[in-house]
Scaffold this motif. Structure first.
Motif, short mmCIF file in Angstrom:
data_model
loop_
_atom_site.label_atom_id
_atom_site.label_comp_id
_atom_site.label_asym_id
_atom_site.label_seq_id
_atom_site.Cartn_x
_atom_site.Cartn_y
_atom_site.Cartn_z
N LEU A 16 0.87 -1.17 0.00
CA LEU A 16 0.00 0.00 0.00
C LEU A 16 0.91 1.22 0.00
O LEU A 16 1.78 1.36 0.86
N VAL A 17 0.73 2.12 -0.98
CA VAL A 17 1.56 3.32 -1.11
C VAL A 17 0.81 4.53 -0.56
O VAL A 17 -0.34 4.79 -0.95
N VAL A 18 1.47 5.27 0.34
CA VAL A 18 0.84 6.43 0.98
C VAL A 18 1.75 7.65 0.83
O VAL A 18 2.84 7.68 1.39
N ASP A 19 1.29 8.66 0.07
CA ASP A 19 2.08 9.88 -0.12
C ASP A 19 1.12 11.00 -0.45
O ASP A 19 0.26 10.85 -1.33
N ASP A 20 1.24 12.14 0.26
CA ASP A 20 0.27 13.22 0.03
C ASP A 20 0.51 13.97 -1.27
O ASP A 20 -0.32 14.79 -1.67
N ASP A 21 1.62 13.71 -1.93
CA ASP A 21 1.85 14.26 -3.27
C ASP A 21 1.30 13.24 -4.26
O ASP A 21 1.89 12.19 -4.49
N ASP A 22 0.16 13.56 -4.84
CA ASP A 22 -0.54 12.61 -5.70
C ASP A 22 0.32 12.14 -6.87
O ASP A 22 0.31 10.95 -7.23
N VAL A 62 3.38 -1.27 4.11
CA VAL A 62 2.81 0.05 3.87
C VAL A 62 3.98 1.00 3.65
O VAL A 62 4.77 1.24 4.56
N LEU A 63 4.12 1.49 2.43
CA LEU A 63 5.18 2.44 2.09
C LEU A 63 4.61 3.83 2.32
O LEU A 63 3.72 4.27 1.60
N MET A 64 5.10 4.52 3.36
CA MET A 64 4.46 5.77 3.79
C MET A 64 5.43 6.95 3.84
O MET A 64 6.51 6.86 4.44
N ASP A 65 5.02 8.05 3.22
CA ASP A 65 5.79 9.29 3.30
C ASP A 65 5.70 9.83 4.72
O ASP A 65 4.69 9.63 5.42
N ILE A 66 6.76 10.50 5.18
CA ILE A 66 6.77 11.04 6.54
C ILE A 66 6.09 12.40 6.61
O ILE A 66 5.41 12.71 7.60
N HIS A 67 6.24 13.23 5.57
CA HIS A 67 5.67 14.58 5.59
C HIS A 67 4.28 14.56 4.96
O HIS A 67 4.13 14.58 3.73
N GLN A 87 1.10 -7.71 11.21
CA GLN A 87 1.31 -8.33 9.91
C GLN A 87 1.75 -7.32 8.85
O GLN A 87 2.50 -7.66 7.93
N ALA A 88 1.28 -6.07 8.96
CA ALA A 88 1.66 -5.04 7.99
C ALA A 88 2.90 -4.30 8.49
O ALA A 88 2.89 -3.74 9.59
N LYS A 89 3.95 -4.33 7.70
CA LYS A 89 5.19 -3.65 8.05
C LYS A 89 5.18 -2.25 7.44
O LYS A 89 4.89 -2.09 6.26
N VAL A 90 5.51 -1.25 8.25
CA VAL A 90 5.54 0.13 7.74
C VAL A 90 6.97 0.51 7.38
O VAL A 90 7.87 0.44 8.21
N LEU A 91 7.15 0.89 6.13
CA LEU A 91 8.44 1.36 5.64
C LEU A 91 8.27 2.82 5.26
O LEU A 91 7.52 3.15 4.35
N LEU A 121 14.45 3.58 -7.53
CA LEU A 121 13.22 2.81 -7.35
C LEU A 121 13.52 1.31 -7.30
O LEU A 121 12.80 0.55 -6.68
N ARG A 122 14.61 0.90 -7.96
CA ARG A 122 15.00 -0.51 -7.90
C ARG A 122 15.39 -0.87 -6.46
O ARG A 122 15.02 -1.92 -5.95
N ASN A 123 16.14 0.03 -5.81
CA ASN A 123 16.53 -0.21 -4.42
C ASN A 123 15.32 -0.16 -3.50
O ASN A 123 15.27 -0.86 -2.49
N LEU A 124 14.37 0.69 -3.85
CA LEU A 124 13.14 0.77 -3.06
C LEU A 124 12.40 -0.57 -3.11
O LEU A 124 11.89 -1.05 -2.09
N ALA A 125 12.36 -1.17 -4.27
CA ALA A 125 11.72 -2.48 -4.41
C ALA A 125 12.44 -3.52 -3.56
O ALA A 125 11.82 -4.36 -2.91
N PHE A 126 13.78 -3.46 -3.55
CA PHE A 126 14.56 -4.36 -2.70
C PHE A 126 14.23 -4.15 -1.24
O PHE A 126 14.05 -5.12 -0.48
N ALA A 127 14.14 -2.88 -0.81
CA ALA A 127 13.83 -2.57 0.58
C ALA A 127 12.46 -3.12 0.98
O ALA A 127 12.29 -3.66 2.07
N ILE A 128 11.51 -3.01 0.07
CA ILE A 128 10.16 -3.52 0.35
C ILE A 128 10.18 -5.03 0.54
O ILE A 128 9.60 -5.57 1.47
#
Length: 237
Positions: A16-22, A62-67, A87-91, A121-128
């Motif tokens: 689940l991607v969460v970012d206030d910049d659409d 859950v990939l979540m922006d901090i700001h 069960q849901a890990k927040v990154l 973004l490739r590294n982001l996928a690895f992190a996820i």
């Protein structure tokens, strides 16, 4: 051989991607969803909405922006962990990496923080995938800021600063000399000099200005107090 995506018992993390910049939210979700080892199951611009979606979609990460506006993302992280029974890990994903964020991340039990600036973004996928497997992940620029306390607990450089060190930092931001700082804090000049040295060592910086930039970024002093064209304090400012 790549495994085709399937709706039955996926072997890849549901995200689940969460970012206030659409625009950023959609771009990140689109690129990640093109990765055959990741499935994007939802996206939203609000942390509060993410909390409701976690209950209905049951993501692995859950990939979540901090700001973001609205519900504090760190509070949202605690609530997401609670409603998903862990069960849901927040990154977290941020363009403003700070030591303060590291401490809050560790405090709420998040799986890590990825820097928008230093990670592809490739590294982001690895992190996820890494956090979905039960690990933690911090971008290299953030990982190097973590230190291990004597009790074995990881913390940021910011959390290691003593009250005296923070006070000296604030006095330095006013452009005061060692003598003036000693008078203001009722300590000796020798103690001020040692404290400045300790600060440089803990923060891994070489100059007074680098220390002050750290202090401003972490909210320890106001930017307008930083006296960049300052008097010489140790001939290395």
């Amino acid at each position: 051989m790549m495994l085709a995506k399937s709706n039955s018992k996926p072997s890849y993390p549901r995200v689940l991607v969460v970012d206030d910049d659409d625009a950023i939210m959609r771009a990140v979700a689109r690129v990640l969803d093109s990765d055959e080892s990741i499935q994007i199951i939802g996206q939203t611009t609000h942390a509060q909405a993410a909390l409701a979606m976690v209950e209905s979609t049951k993501p692995d990460v859950v990939l979540m922006d901090i700001h973001m506006h609205g519900l504090d993302p760190f509070l949202a992280c605690k609530q997401i962990t609670k409603v998903s029974v862990g069960q849901a890990k927040v990154l977290f994903y941020t363009g403003f990496p700070k030591d303060n964020y590291l401490d809050r991340c560790l405090e709420v039990g998040a799986a890590g923080i990825v820097s928008k600036h230093s990670e592809s973004l490739r590294n982001l996928a690895f992190a996820i995938r890494h956090v979905a497997a039960g690990n933690t992940y911090f971008s290299p620029e953030l990982d190097k800021r973590l230190v291990q306390r004597k009790d074995g607990v990881a913390t940021s450089r910011l959390a290691t600063l003593s009250d005296r060190e923070v006070s000296v930092l604030r006095e330095l931001s006013l452009g005061r000399t060692q003598s003036e700082i000693a008078d203001a804090l009722d300590i000796s000049e020798r103690t001020v000099n040692k404290t400045v040295g300790d600060l440089k060592s803990k923060l891994e910086v070489q100059t007074i200005n680098e220390m002050l930039i750290f202090a401003v970024n972490e909210g320890l002093v106001h930017p307008e107090l930083q006296f960049l064209q300052r008097r010489d304090i140790n001939s290395d400012a």
